[in-house]
Design an enzyme around this catalytic site. Structure first.
Site, PDB file in Angstrom:
ATOM      1  N   HIS A  55       0.819  -1.160   0.084  1.00  0.00           N
ATOM      2  CA  HIS A  55      -0.165   0.094   0.019  1.00  0.00           C
ATOM      3  C   HIS A  55       0.946   1.354  -0.105  1.00  0.00           C
ATOM      4  CE1 HIS A  55      -1.606  -3.455   2.353  1.00  0.00           C
ATOM      5  NE2 HIS A  55      -2.742  -3.132   1.397  1.00  0.00           N
TER       6      HIS A  55
HETATM    7  S1  FES Z   1       2.055  -0.646   3.196  1.00  0.00           S
HETATM    8 FE1  FES Z   1       0.291  -1.833   3.673  1.00  0.00          FE
HETATM    9  S2  FES Z   1       1.359  -3.630   4.388  1.00  0.00           S
HETATM   10 FE2  FES Z   1       3.094  -2.215   3.799  1.00  0.00          FE
END
Ligand code: FES
Ligand code: HEM
Lengths: 190, 409
Positions: free
Chosen positions: A155
């Site tokens: 993410h």
């Molecule tokens: S940014 Fe969501 S798990 Fe690493």
């Protein structure tokens, strides 16, 4: 006659409430083993600590080893990386806490505090971290991201060369596991 | 509408049994004579399709378990063995994997049908709420099933989804370790997921029973949203709707089986054919398509706890719909303005689904944010306001009038 009926009633009420209470508390207590069986069991808790020999690592090289089923990043940082990490003012950090399990819970996230072992020994070349993004647990990629440290593709979390979160949804710096140097080039994790 | 039928069975054996346990009376009253609105359209077939898909999942699942091994060292290989060695194993697995997707497809259409025709309104609030609980339990079931083949996507889905609970303040970490049975997703996690993946579909079957029970207390809603007033408004369930539902189920199966036979992994991710590796996360992890809108909402919020709260809220808020939409008119047929916002809502859900499949950066992140905002605005702002502001079109006095005015019979 009437008093004995009254007594009967209050006695029955008492038994009624007492039985109900014991039943409820008993059911509550009986529930616990069924919940607790899901917690980590003895064999999982007993997982031994891991030794790692740092000597074969070259400057700029990182390895990932497994400890308690989790990835641990061990990196021999370049001078450049160390310099960048040290120059970063604490005020710029998203998470100002060291997150080093060898230090007090409120130790500031200086570069030095990120590499300190359980006995206060510092060897700034070697950075030992749990390789798990503090967002939702993916394994970040090394030498990547806007800060040239770690980048989590899941993410989009960016960590710097000291494994500190700089941008993205992750709330905390990468965790430093409990570890200590048993010689100049050997550590034991756990 | 429910209650005992006074029918006298001709067969003396059936009469004897029925007077001791009235199963036959119940079937007669609830599945044969059951008075059903005469104006139901094809959007009403998806309930029956969903129930059929649950049966498909139960049957294929139970036989898959005869060959599957829930252990980190053996799970992946046992699924490959199902694919290569077990007689018709490939068919069973593809039926089960695609069956889950088509089950969701049917249930999502079924839910949007309810949204459009106002089926959640009094007196069907409990029926609606059980439906949302079914959706949530289904999601849990499908998630745990997806973990079982123990490929890379299985493993990292398990990691990311269980980590959602680490966002809970103070006790999050403890809860996650309790879910895992360790310090990472590992064998104890796989085994408990297997146990629950076997259990939950039976819980679903029980919930579906309650759902249908509630339906048979209030009777069906219908496309005009008018309550049944006289017998003229209805048709007996059998043969009118048994045959119609069966026809729809067959058409649905045609599409479902086309995927099973010709493109069984169309909706899957190739990386799940790589065995789980706790040390390497795949570059792009994406859930199955039926979780994409929720996944987009999770990532739309730049804060960990915030994202998790928004995602779970997206499932809980629809529960309160009967009290958020106070319009006295059920069907959007007679509410043109709300109908416009409904279609926007449907588009928002699709767009969220597309955004959920993209990397969470740049323009897509903003698309997901706008979609998320609209999703919640529809329930919390637009529907409550429309109930007050919109002047609905005149509603026909009865189902029969509505049908005849359209030249039907
Ligand atoms: S940014 Fe969501 S798990 Fe690493
Ligand atoms: C609500 C019903 C169900 C849903 C939505 C569902 C969903 C799923 C999904 C998505 C998978 C992964 C498929 C794959 O990628 O291979 C799966 C696997 C599996 N499921 Fe289910 N399932 C359901 C019911 C059941 C039942 C009732 C059982 C057993 C009694 C079962 C047993 C299994 C087994 C053994 C696997 C692993 C083998 C495989 O991957 O195909 N499932 N399930």
């Amino acid at each position: 006659m009437s008093t004995s009926t009254m007594q009967d009633v209050s006695r029955r009420d008492f038994l009624y409430v007492a039985t109900g209470a014991v039943g409820a508390v008993g059911t509550g207590l009986a529930l616990w083993p069924f919940i607790d069986q899901m917690n980590p069991d003895a064999s999982v808790l007993a997982l031994a600590s891991t030794e790692f020999d740092l000597a074969p690592l070259q400057e700029g090289q990182g390895v990932t080893i497994k400890w308690r089923g989790k990835p641990v990043f061990i990196r021999y940082r370049t001078q450049e990386e160390i310099k960048k990490a040290k120059e970063t003012p604490l005020a710029e950090l998203k998470d100002p806490i060291a997150r080093n399990l060898n230090l007090p819970a409120d130790a500031p996230a200086t570069d030095e505090n990120r590499v300190k072992d359980a006995e206060g020994k510092v060897n700034e070349k070697y950075l030992v971290q749990i390789g798990i993004c503090t967002h939702l647990g993916c394994v970040p990629l090394g030498e990547a991201g806007d800060y040239n440290g770690w980048f989590c593709p899941c993410h989009g979390s960016h960590y710097d060369t000291a494994g500190r979160i700089r941008f993205g949804p992750a709330p905390r710096n990468l965790d430093i596991p409990p570890f200590k140097y048993i010689s100049d080039t050997k550590i034991v994790i756990g | 509408m429910s209650g005992h039928s006074t029918y006298e069975f001709k067969n003396p054996l059936i009469r004897w049994f029925d007077s001791r346990l009235p199963i036959f009376s119940m079937i007669k009253a609830q599945a044969i004579d059951f008075p059903t609105p005469r104006n139901l359209n094809y959007w009403w077939v998806f309930g029956g399709i969903a129930a059929t898909m649950l049966v498909v999942q139960l049957v294929t699942g139970i036989v898959l378990v005869m060959h599957y091994t829930p252990h980190v060292d053996l799970a992946f290989d046992s699924v490959e063995k199902i694919m290569r060695d077990v007689n018709y194993g490939w068919l069973l697995r593809w039926l089960h994997a695609n069956g889950a997707a088509f089950f969701f497809l049917a249930v999502y259409i079924h839910i949007f049908r309810g949204l459009y025709y106002g089926s959640y309104k009094a007196p069907r609030e409990v029926l609606w709420m059980i439906g949302i609980v079914i959706l949530i339990v289904m999601m849990a079931t499908a998630f745990m099933g997806y973990v079982l083949p123990w490929g890379q996507m299985s493993y990292w889905a398990a990691v990311v989804i269980t980590n959602l609970f680490s966002a809970i303040p103070w006790v999050g970490e403890t809860i996650v370790q309790w879910l895992w049975g360790g310090f990472s997703v590992d064998n104890p996690t796989l085994q408990r997921f297997f146990s629950l993946h076997y259990l939950l579909p039976f819980v679903l079957a029980a919930l579906v029973f309650l759902h249908i029970w509630a339906l048979h207390v209030t009777g069906n809603n219908n496309p005009d949203g008018i309550e049944v007033k006289t017998e003229q408004d209805t048709l007996p369930f059998h043969p009118y709707y048994t045959m119609k539902d069966l026809y729809a189920i067959l058409v649905f199966f045609l599409v479902f089986l086309a995927f099973v036979f010709y493109s069984p992994w169309y909706m899957g991710h190739a990386i799940n054919f790589v065995p789980a590796d706790p040390l390497v996360t795949p570059a792009h992890i994406v859930p199955e398509w039926y979780f994409l809108p929720q996944y987009a909402m999770l990532r739309a919020v730049p804060d960990k706890l915030g994202g998790v709260v928004v995602m779970f809220a997206s499932l809980i808020v629809p529960m309160f719909l009967p009290w958020l939409d106070r319009s006295p008119v059920r069907s959007l047929r007679y509410r043109p303005l709300t109908r416009f916002f409904f279609w926007l809502f449907a588009i928002a859900c699709l767009v969220l689904g597309i955004a959920g499949a993209q990397p969470a950066e740049g323009a897509w992140l903003w698309v997901a944010r706008i979609g998320t905002l609209y999703y919640f605005a529809y329930f919390l702002v637009i529907l409550p306001l429309m109930g007050k502001l919109e002047k609905p079109k005149p509603v026909p006095p009865s189902i029969t009038d509505a049908v005849l005015s359209r030249g039907g019979h």
